[in-house]
Design an enzyme around this catalytic site. Structure first.
Site, mmCIF file in Angstrom:
data_model
loop_
_atom_site.group_PDB
_atom_site.id
_atom_site.type_symbol
_atom_site.label_atom_id
_atom_site.label_comp_id
_atom_site.label_asym_id
_atom_site.label_seq_id
_atom_site.Cartn_x
_atom_site.Cartn_y
_atom_site.Cartn_z
ATOM 1 N N CYS A 73 0.734 -1.316 -0.046
ATOM 2 C CA CYS A 73 -0.039 -0.163 -0.020
ATOM 3 C C CYS A 73 0.668 1.274 -0.025
ATOM 4 O O CYS A 73 0.276 2.453 -0.215
ATOM 5 C CB CYS A 73 -0.889 0.050 1.164
ATOM 6 S SG CYS A 73 -2.027 -1.276 1.064
ATOM 7 N N HIS A 122 -2.568 7.093 3.732
ATOM 8 C CA HIS A 122 -3.420 5.978 2.800
ATOM 9 C C HIS A 122 -4.541 5.728 3.682
ATOM 10 O O HIS A 122 -4.711 5.721 4.955
ATOM 11 C CB HIS A 122 -2.471 4.772 3.177
ATOM 12 C CG HIS A 122 -2.959 3.350 2.702
ATOM 13 N ND1 HIS A 122 -3.774 3.054 1.717
ATOM 14 C CD2 HIS A 122 -3.167 2.227 3.343
ATOM 15 C CE1 HIS A 122 -4.023 1.979 1.847
ATOM 16 N NE2 HIS A 122 -3.844 1.239 2.721
ATOM 17 N N ASN A 140 -10.765 1.687 0.418
ATOM 18 C CA ASN A 140 -9.307 1.519 0.589
ATOM 19 C C ASN A 140 -8.913 1.072 -1.036
ATOM 20 O O ASN A 140 -9.180 -0.177 -1.379
ATOM 21 C CB ASN A 140 -8.853 0.375 1.652
ATOM 22 C CG ASN A 140 -7.200 -0.006 1.701
ATOM 23 O OD1 ASN A 140 -6.421 0.303 0.574
ATOM 24 N ND2 ASN A 140 -6.813 -0.355 2.881
#
Length: 331
Positions: free
Chosen positions: A118, A260, A288
């Site tokens: 990520c 994030h 996400n």
């Protein structure tokens, strides 16, 4: 203390797929109690790819929009760095496919992929910064593109409820005389003891169609969010203190924090370290988006006017590993 790097974000762009998937739809599709998907994730809706939407197509669209914001064309790029946890195909790289989609003339532009879970976009930013500082490149596009929806195990609500698809990009160049933009500091660190908290076990050289796993679910994303958050709580405070020392930036006074979009719990935890009103939170209608989360949130902050030139900004990501990464800059 490292000297600021004279690197400037010239423009940003994002692409969101056409198909809107609401949490009530997922409740119905997967036999959950009404409201369960939203309650477990904090995501009201997310976008998932539809027919014709691919990783390289989304990435090229995001880069095109970043170039337009910068007043540039694809031919002005010296490098394209693509972040994706799952590439469009093993070879050639997704970056090669993106160059083709952009129509960049062959032989004049570097292009390669990175995979740092990520935090891949932040990894790409750091590589771009190094190349610009060294004089290797003049203009670089860093783009994260993710199709999480094709790897979800819908028997497990935690992951099924959380993820969306999309792409986000930034075009970087050197800061000109009289401009105040700069990268103040970058840092990343990995604690591999959390390697099993987020994983896709099959699809590589260990388990694949030639050597299949014992269960087909090994091809799908598996996560233990609580285990990962415990590792974040253990390591993030010290990581942020070190970043403050490297950058000279007081995180209590930072203008904008672009994280994030890991989870609703993760974003709440982050607000215990930085001003809550500074945090850009687009989780509820993006989900996400893996490594595309951060650049998508960055583009949202800029286009909405929340992040303006001269402001200080912290870009912060958490990823599988556990991996932590951050870039502090003056936009």
């Amino acid at each position: 203390m490292p000297r600021p790097s004279p690197v400037r974000i010239l423009g940003t762009g994002a692409y969101r797929p056409a198909r809107v998937v609401t949490s009530p739809e997922l409740d119905t599709a997967h036999g959950r109690a009404p409201g369960e998907t939203l309650a477990r994730s904090g995501v009201a809706e997310r976008r998932w790819v539809d027919a014709g939407e691919t990783s390289s197509m989304m990435a090229a669209a995001a880069v095109d929009r970043a170039l337009a914001a910068a007043g540039l064309a694809p031919g002005d790029l010296d490098a394209v760095i693509v972040s994706a946890v799952a590439p469009e195909q093993p070879m050639p790289t997704t970056a090669v496919l993106v160059l083709d989609a952009l129509g960049v003339d062959g032989g004049r532009c570097d292009a390669f992929d990175v995979n740092a879970s990520c935090v891949g976009f932040l990894t790409g930013l750091r590589i771009a910064q190094d190349g610009l500082d060294a004089g290797r490149w003049d203009r670089v596009a860093v783009v994260a593109t993710e199709i999480a929806s094709k790897g979800l195990d819908h028997r497990h609500t935690e992951a099924s409820a959380l993820f969306g698809d999309g792409a986000g990009a930034a075009v970087l160049g050197r800061t000109a005389a009289g401009e105040g933009s700069a990268v103040l500091a970058s840092r990343s660190a990995v604690w591999p003891e959390a390697a099993q908290a987020c994983r896709i076990e099959a699809g590589g050289t260990r388990w694949n169609p030639m050597t299949p796993p014992d269960h087909p679910g090994a091809y799908l994303f598996q996560m233990d969010g609580a285990a990962l958050l415990r590792q974040v709580a253990r390591h993030l405070p010290g990581f942020l203190r070190d970043l403050e020392q490297r950058s000279g930036l007081d995180l209590a006074a930072v203008d904008v924090v672009v994280p994030h979009q890991a989870s609703a719990v993760g974003l709440r935890y982050l607000r215990s370290f930085v001003p809550g009103e500074a945090v850009v939170d687009v989780l509820a209608d993006h989900g996400n988006q893996v490594s595309a989360s951060l650049p998508s949130a960055l583009d949202h902050a800029i286009r909405s006017g929340r992040l303006e030139r001269g402001a200080t900004v912290l870009l912060l990501g958490t990823g599988a590993g556990l991996t932590l990464a951050a870039t502090a800059l003056r936009y």
